[in-house]
Design a protein around this motif. Structure first.
Motif, mmCIF file in Angstrom:
data_model
loop_
_atom_site.group_PDB
_atom_site.id
_atom_site.type_symbol
_atom_site.label_atom_id
_atom_site.label_comp_id
_atom_site.label_asym_id
_atom_site.label_seq_id
_atom_site.Cartn_x
_atom_site.Cartn_y
_atom_site.Cartn_z
ATOM 1 N N PRO A 17 0.688 -1.085 -0.029
ATOM 2 C CA PRO A 17 -0.151 0.041 0.050
ATOM 3 C C PRO A 17 0.995 1.188 0.081
ATOM 4 C CG PRO A 17 -0.334 -1.181 2.171
ATOM 5 C CD PRO A 17 0.981 -1.790 1.457
ATOM 6 N N GLY A 18 0.911 1.839 -0.861
ATOM 7 C CA GLY A 18 1.786 2.998 -1.023
ATOM 8 C C GLY A 18 1.620 4.258 -0.028
ATOM 9 N N HIS A 19 2.644 4.948 0.198
ATOM 10 C CA HIS A 19 2.898 5.975 0.996
ATOM 11 C C HIS A 19 2.380 5.461 2.354
ATOM 12 C CE1 HIS A 19 3.282 8.152 -2.915
ATOM 13 N NE2 HIS A 19 1.942 7.648 -3.175
ATOM 14 N N GLY A 20 2.092 6.507 3.382
ATOM 15 C CA GLY A 20 1.712 6.382 4.598
ATOM 16 C C GLY A 20 2.653 7.237 5.690
ATOM 17 N N GLY A 21 1.965 7.330 6.882
ATOM 18 C CA GLY A 21 2.506 8.408 7.773
ATOM 19 C C GLY A 21 2.586 9.843 7.174
ATOM 20 N N SER A 22 3.750 10.264 7.499
ATOM 21 C CA SER A 22 3.929 11.806 6.966
ATOM 22 C C SER A 22 3.922 11.900 5.510
ATOM 23 C CB SER A 22 5.139 12.441 7.463
ATOM 24 O OG SER A 22 6.383 11.763 6.668
ATOM 25 N N ASP A 23 3.560 10.947 4.612
ATOM 26 C CA ASP A 23 3.695 11.102 3.295
ATOM 27 C C ASP A 23 2.186 10.626 2.842
ATOM 28 O OD1 ASP A 23 3.861 10.865 0.509
ATOM 29 O OD2 ASP A 23 5.209 9.019 0.359
ATOM 30 N N LEU A 48 -4.113 1.948 1.535
ATOM 31 C CA LEU A 48 -4.398 0.933 2.794
ATOM 32 C C LEU A 48 -5.769 0.003 2.684
ATOM 33 C CD1 LEU A 48 -2.795 -0.434 4.916
ATOM 34 C CD2 LEU A 48 -3.723 1.345 6.397
ATOM 35 N N SER A 49 -6.980 0.684 2.448
ATOM 36 C CA SER A 49 -7.884 0.011 2.504
ATOM 37 C C SER A 49 -8.282 -1.109 1.723
ATOM 38 C CB SER A 49 -9.389 1.207 2.565
ATOM 39 O OG SER A 49 -9.110 1.987 3.609
ATOM 40 N N HIS A 84 -1.983 2.085 -5.500
ATOM 41 C CA HIS A 84 -1.829 3.419 -5.558
ATOM 42 C C HIS A 84 -2.763 4.174 -6.162
ATOM 43 C CE1 HIS A 84 2.486 4.457 -4.440
ATOM 44 N NE2 HIS A 84 2.645 2.984 -4.938
ATOM 45 N N GLN A 85 -3.186 5.615 -6.038
ATOM 46 C CA GLN A 85 -4.163 6.241 -6.761
ATOM 47 C C GLN A 85 -3.514 7.390 -7.713
ATOM 48 O OE1 GLN A 85 -7.179 4.870 -5.989
ATOM 49 N NE2 GLN A 85 -5.953 3.634 -4.660
ATOM 50 N N ASN A 86 -4.299 7.868 -8.745
ATOM 51 C CA ASN A 86 -3.523 8.663 -9.510
ATOM 52 C C ASN A 86 -4.081 9.962 -9.436
ATOM 53 O OD1 ASN A 86 -1.841 9.061 -11.589
ATOM 54 N ND2 ASN A 86 -2.699 7.498 -12.991
ATOM 55 N N SER A 87 -3.742 10.928 -10.124
ATOM 56 C CA SER A 87 -4.086 12.150 -10.193
ATOM 57 C C SER A 87 -3.746 13.045 -11.443
ATOM 58 C CB SER A 87 -3.792 13.149 -8.934
ATOM 59 O OG SER A 87 -2.303 13.428 -9.189
ATOM 60 N N TYR A 88 -4.440 14.131 -11.860
ATOM 61 C CA TYR A 88 -4.134 14.635 -13.209
ATOM 62 C C TYR A 88 -4.871 16.037 -13.002
ATOM 63 C CZ TYR A 88 -3.135 14.899 -18.179
ATOM 64 O OH TYR A 88 -2.436 15.337 -19.495
ATOM 65 N N HIS A 89 -3.934 16.934 -13.997
ATOM 66 C CA HIS A 89 -4.627 18.287 -13.817
ATOM 67 C C HIS A 89 -6.044 18.489 -14.526
ATOM 68 C CE1 HIS A 89 -3.799 19.033 -18.267
ATOM 69 N NE2 HIS A 89 -2.640 18.405 -17.995
ATOM 70 N N ASP A 90 -6.298 17.584 -15.355
ATOM 71 C CA ASP A 90 -7.848 17.635 -16.167
ATOM 72 C C ASP A 90 -8.656 16.756 -15.171
ATOM 73 O OD1 ASP A 90 -10.263 17.492 -17.449
ATOM 74 O OD2 ASP A 90 -8.770 16.856 -19.343
ATOM 75 N N PRO A 91 -9.488 17.436 -14.669
ATOM 76 C CA PRO A 91 -10.739 16.626 -13.681
ATOM 77 C C PRO A 91 -11.512 15.604 -14.276
ATOM 78 C CG PRO A 91 -11.447 18.715 -13.864
ATOM 79 C CD PRO A 91 -9.786 18.656 -14.400
ATOM 80 N N ALA A 92 -11.527 15.677 -15.703
ATOM 81 C CA ALA A 92 -12.339 14.798 -16.538
ATOM 82 C C ALA A 92 -11.535 13.250 -16.695
ATOM 83 C CB ALA A 92 -12.468 15.308 -17.939
ATOM 84 N N VAL A 93 -10.250 13.460 -16.529
ATOM 85 C CA VAL A 93 -9.474 12.097 -16.721
ATOM 86 C C VAL A 93 -9.846 11.133 -15.453
ATOM 87 C CG1 VAL A 93 -7.218 10.968 -16.940
ATOM 88 C CG2 VAL A 93 -7.709 13.122 -18.096
ATOM 89 N N LYS A 94 -9.967 9.819 -15.714
ATOM 90 C CA LYS A 94 -10.237 8.818 -14.926
ATOM 91 C C LYS A 94 -10.030 7.179 -15.377
ATOM 92 C CE LYS A 94 -15.126 8.414 -16.143
ATOM 93 N NZ LYS A 94 -16.557 8.561 -15.578
ATOM 94 N N GLY A 95 -10.271 6.497 -14.604
ATOM 95 C CA GLY A 95 -9.961 5.224 -14.968
ATOM 96 C C GLY A 95 -8.752 4.592 -14.482
ATOM 97 N N PRO A 96 -8.930 2.987 -13.980
ATOM 98 C CA PRO A 96 -7.520 2.406 -13.424
ATOM 99 C C PRO A 96 -6.575 2.145 -14.366
ATOM 100 C CG PRO A 96 -9.427 1.084 -13.878
ATOM 101 C CD PRO A 96 -10.047 2.351 -14.144
#
Length: 232
Positions: free
Chosen positions: A48-54, A70-71, A129-141
């Motif tokens: 599970p990526g990241h955790g704690g202070s990250d 984590l979930s 992990h989970q993703n992010s992008y500057h365009d809020p329309a972008v989605k999908g695993p």
């Protein structure tokens, strides 16, 4: 002459005994090696990526990636164990793999994840992990693999297909090769990174916070992992 015959008979008996003992030892060795292989093929590492202070990626309304990672991972662990696999987690709570006194916590965290994976020597590793992008329309695993790893690519294809189908993705994304991500570069075993969705997309961010959708993501990944290992 009689003494010579006795010595010859004894020598033959010794040779026969040695032959059968050698065959028995070889059989035991093969059995042990098969058992070791089976044991290794039954072990999966989930990261599970990241955790704690990250916190990882920050999505809509300050949504933090680390908790969703984590979930989903804990749910995936349950589903894989139901299928008979042994699952090792790099973390089981909201903590990073670093010392509080470390000058570069992120670097130490990643190094320790790789050390744990290498020590476990699993059949495969999936980093959630989970993703992010500057365009809020972008989605999908989307699943990432190390570009020069044919095994990683094969695993990524299976996982991507399961995610696209079981999550009923409207516009399916394709797997993506990568040579820069630390975990992909450093892992000695097969490792892929599964980005379950985009926290910057309102619809997907809302879904990823629900237990029901997290269950679907975990089920898709579990089916993909099982399918891949069965083929191998």
């Amino acid at each position: 002459m009689r003494k010579y015959r006795m010595e010859l008979i004894m020598a033959c008996l010794l040779l026969i005994s040695f032959y059968f003992l050698s065959r028995q030892a070889a059989a035991v060795s093969v059995w042990m090696n098969s058992e070791e292989v089976e044991k290794k093929e039954n072990v999966i590492v989930l990261d599970p990526g990241h955790g704690g202070s990250d916190p990882g990626m920050i999505g809509i309304d300050g949504l933090e990636e680390k908790n969703i990672n984590l979930s989903v991972t804990l749910l995936l662990k349950e589903k894989l164990e139901e299928k008979g696999y042994t699952v090792v987690l790099t973390r089981e709570e909201d903590k990073g793999l670093y010392d509080e006194s470390a000058q570069n916590k992120k670097a130490q965290d990643l190094q320790r994840r790789i050390a744990l994976i290498d020590e476990t020597a699993p059949a495969l590793t999936v980093s959630i992990h989970q993703n992010s992008y500057h365009d809020p329309a972008v989605k999908g695993p989307q699943v990432f693999y190390y570009e020069t790893s044919p095994e990683g690519k094969e695993l990524a294809v299976v996982l991507q297909e399961r995610l696209n189908v079981m999550l009923e993705v409207e516009r399916p994304r394709e797997i993506k090769g990568n040579t820069s991500y630390y975990l992909l570069k450093r892992s000695k075993s097969i490792l892929v990174i599964a980005e379950c969705g985009f926290l910057t997309n309102p619809e997907e961010a809302e879904l990823l916070q629900t237990k029901e959708y997290q269950e679907k993501v975990a089920a898709a990944l579990a089916e993909g992992i099982h399918s891949y290992l069965q083929k191998r």
